[in-house]
Motif scaffolding. Structure first.
Motif, mmCIF file in Angstrom:
data_model
loop_
_atom_site.group_PDB
_atom_site.id
_atom_site.type_symbol
_atom_site.label_atom_id
_atom_site.label_comp_id
_atom_site.label_asym_id
_atom_site.label_seq_id
_atom_site.Cartn_x
_atom_site.Cartn_y
_atom_site.Cartn_z
ATOM 1 N N LEU A 157 -6.268 2.225 15.329
ATOM 2 C CA LEU A 157 -5.557 1.214 14.544
ATOM 3 C C LEU A 157 -4.946 1.880 13.321
ATOM 4 O O LEU A 157 -5.612 2.611 12.605
ATOM 5 C CB LEU A 157 -6.524 0.112 14.103
ATOM 6 C CG LEU A 157 -7.173 -0.690 15.225
ATOM 7 C CD1 LEU A 157 -8.188 -1.659 14.657
ATOM 8 C CD2 LEU A 157 -6.131 -1.412 16.038
ATOM 9 N N VAL A 158 -3.657 1.643 13.109
ATOM 10 C CA VAL A 158 -2.956 2.247 11.982
ATOM 11 C C VAL A 158 -2.310 1.138 11.163
ATOM 12 O O VAL A 158 -1.590 0.302 11.710
ATOM 13 C CB VAL A 158 -1.868 3.235 12.474
ATOM 14 C CG1 VAL A 158 -1.130 3.851 11.295
ATOM 15 C CG2 VAL A 158 -2.474 4.302 13.355
ATOM 16 N N ARG A 159 -2.564 1.132 9.867
ATOM 17 C CA ARG A 159 -1.931 0.152 8.984
ATOM 18 C C ARG A 159 -0.460 0.493 8.814
ATOM 19 O O ARG A 159 -0.069 1.659 8.783
ATOM 20 C CB ARG A 159 -2.579 0.184 7.600
ATOM 21 C CG ARG A 159 -3.909 -0.475 7.537
ATOM 22 C CD ARG A 159 -4.370 -0.537 6.072
ATOM 23 N NE ARG A 159 -5.658 -1.165 5.993
ATOM 24 C CZ ARG A 159 -6.766 -0.555 5.580
ATOM 25 N NH1 ARG A 159 -6.741 0.692 5.190
ATOM 26 N NH2 ARG A 159 -7.898 -1.203 5.543
ATOM 27 N N LYS A 160 0.359 -0.526 8.682
ATOM 28 C CA LYS A 160 1.766 -0.295 8.364
ATOM 29 C C LYS A 160 1.862 0.266 6.960
ATOM 30 O O LYS A 160 1.029 -0.014 6.106
ATOM 31 C CB LYS A 160 2.560 -1.589 8.460
ATOM 32 C CG LYS A 160 2.772 -2.023 9.877
ATOM 33 C CD LYS A 160 3.846 -3.057 9.943
ATOM 34 C CE LYS A 160 4.121 -3.357 11.396
ATOM 35 N NZ LYS A 160 5.432 -3.873 11.600
ATOM 36 N N ASN A 161 2.885 1.061 6.743
ATOM 37 C CA ASN A 161 3.084 1.693 5.454
ATOM 38 C C ASN A 161 4.005 0.819 4.610
ATOM 39 O O ASN A 161 5.193 0.727 4.879
ATOM 40 C CB ASN A 161 3.692 3.086 5.660
ATOM 41 C CG ASN A 161 3.720 3.889 4.396
ATOM 42 O OD1 ASN A 161 3.058 3.560 3.428
ATOM 43 N ND2 ASN A 161 4.486 4.948 4.403
ATOM 44 N N PHE A 162 3.464 0.142 3.614
ATOM 45 C CA PHE A 162 4.249 -0.700 2.718
ATOM 46 C C PHE A 162 4.529 0.088 1.442
ATOM 47 O O PHE A 162 3.616 0.645 0.850
ATOM 48 C CB PHE A 162 3.502 -1.989 2.389
ATOM 49 C CG PHE A 162 3.354 -2.901 3.564
ATOM 50 C CD1 PHE A 162 4.357 -3.811 3.882
ATOM 51 C CD2 PHE A 162 2.237 -2.855 4.369
ATOM 52 C CE1 PHE A 162 4.235 -4.657 4.966
ATOM 53 C CE2 PHE A 162 2.105 -3.696 5.467
ATOM 54 C CZ PHE A 162 3.114 -4.591 5.760
ATOM 55 N N VAL A 163 5.792 0.135 1.051
ATOM 56 C CA VAL A 163 6.163 0.857 -0.163
ATOM 57 C C VAL A 163 7.107 -0.016 -0.988
ATOM 58 O O VAL A 163 7.858 -0.819 -0.433
ATOM 59 C CB VAL A 163 6.849 2.210 0.145
ATOM 60 C CG1 VAL A 163 5.919 3.132 0.893
ATOM 61 C CG2 VAL A 163 8.126 2.015 0.925
ATOM 62 N N PRO A 164 7.098 0.135 -2.312
ATOM 63 C CA PRO A 164 8.057 -0.609 -3.136
ATOM 64 C C PRO A 164 9.465 -0.041 -2.928
ATOM 65 O O PRO A 164 9.628 1.091 -2.455
ATOM 66 C CB PRO A 164 7.561 -0.379 -4.567
ATOM 67 C CG PRO A 164 6.756 0.880 -4.497
ATOM 68 C CD PRO A 164 6.183 0.936 -3.110
ATOM 69 N N ARG A 165 10.475 -0.821 -3.295
ATOM 70 C CA ARG A 165 11.868 -0.362 -3.159
ATOM 71 C C ARG A 165 12.090 0.987 -3.812
ATOM 72 O O ARG A 165 12.861 1.804 -3.325
ATOM 73 C CB ARG A 165 12.824 -1.376 -3.793
ATOM 74 C CG ARG A 165 13.052 -2.600 -2.998
ATOM 75 C CD ARG A 165 14.167 -3.441 -3.622
ATOM 76 N NE ARG A 165 14.115 -3.514 -5.074
ATOM 77 C CZ ARG A 165 13.762 -4.577 -5.755
ATOM 78 N NH1 ARG A 165 13.457 -5.681 -5.149
ATOM 79 N NH2 ARG A 165 13.742 -4.550 -7.069
ATOM 80 N N THR A 166 11.407 1.229 -4.906
ATOM 81 C CA THR A 166 11.589 2.501 -5.613
ATOM 82 C C THR A 166 11.069 3.683 -4.803
ATOM 83 O O THR A 166 11.398 4.823 -5.106
ATOM 84 C CB THR A 166 10.887 2.471 -6.975
ATOM 85 O OG1 THR A 166 9.508 2.133 -6.776
ATOM 86 C CG2 THR A 166 11.528 1.436 -7.897
ATOM 87 N N GLY A 167 10.276 3.433 -3.769
ATOM 88 C CA GLY A 167 9.743 4.493 -2.913
ATOM 89 C C GLY A 167 10.560 4.728 -1.657
ATOM 90 O O GLY A 167 10.155 5.470 -0.774
ATOM 91 N N LEU A 168 11.739 4.089 -1.569
ATOM 92 C CA LEU A 168 12.568 4.190 -0.363
ATOM 93 C C LEU A 168 12.987 5.623 -0.060
ATOM 94 O O LEU A 168 12.943 6.068 1.084
ATOM 95 C CB LEU A 168 13.787 3.288 -0.500
ATOM 96 C CG LEU A 168 14.679 3.187 0.727
ATOM 97 C CD1 LEU A 168 13.910 2.659 1.931
ATOM 98 C CD2 LEU A 168 15.875 2.302 0.433
ATOM 99 N N SER A 169 13.373 6.374 -1.063
ATOM 100 C CA SER A 169 13.808 7.758 -0.857
ATOM 101 C C SER A 169 12.671 8.597 -0.276
ATOM 102 O O SER A 169 12.875 9.381 0.661
ATOM 103 C CB SER A 169 14.288 8.356 -2.181
ATOM 104 O OG SER A 169 14.707 9.676 -1.992
#
Length: 98
Positions: free
Chosen positions: A18-30
């Protein structure tokens, strides 16, 4: 025991980790996009040891509780060569029920 622990995900003896989805803030898009690699015409999100899977785009979502079903606040961005549409095909008999 944490079933999402990195050592369990990377363990080859576990057939379907089982792998959690990777959630990042907009500032982490790059940083997020820096982990996308293209090989043989396919794109993969690779942030080892946990994440190594195909990707066709990014889902932008608000910082609000999860909504079951359709959430109109989501924005799905896909690479141009992976854009798809969903359709429902009905037989003539089914059309009378909609």
């Amino acid at each position: 025991k944490d079933m999402f622990a990195e050592e369990l995900v990377a363990n080859p003896n576990i057939p379907l980790p089982l792998v959690r989805k990777n959630f990042v803030p907009r500032t982490g898009l790059s940083d997020l996009l820096s982990n996308v690699v293209e090989e043989k015409g396919a794109r993969s999100y690779r942030k080892l040891p946990v994440h190594n899977h195909l990707t066709d785009g990014i889902i932008f979502q608000p910082n609000t509780p999860y909504v079951c079903g359709t959430d109109v606040r989501l924005l799905k961005w896909k690479y141009l060569d992976t854009v798809t549409i969903d359709v429902e095909l009905l037989s003539p008999l089914q059309q009378h029920h909609h």
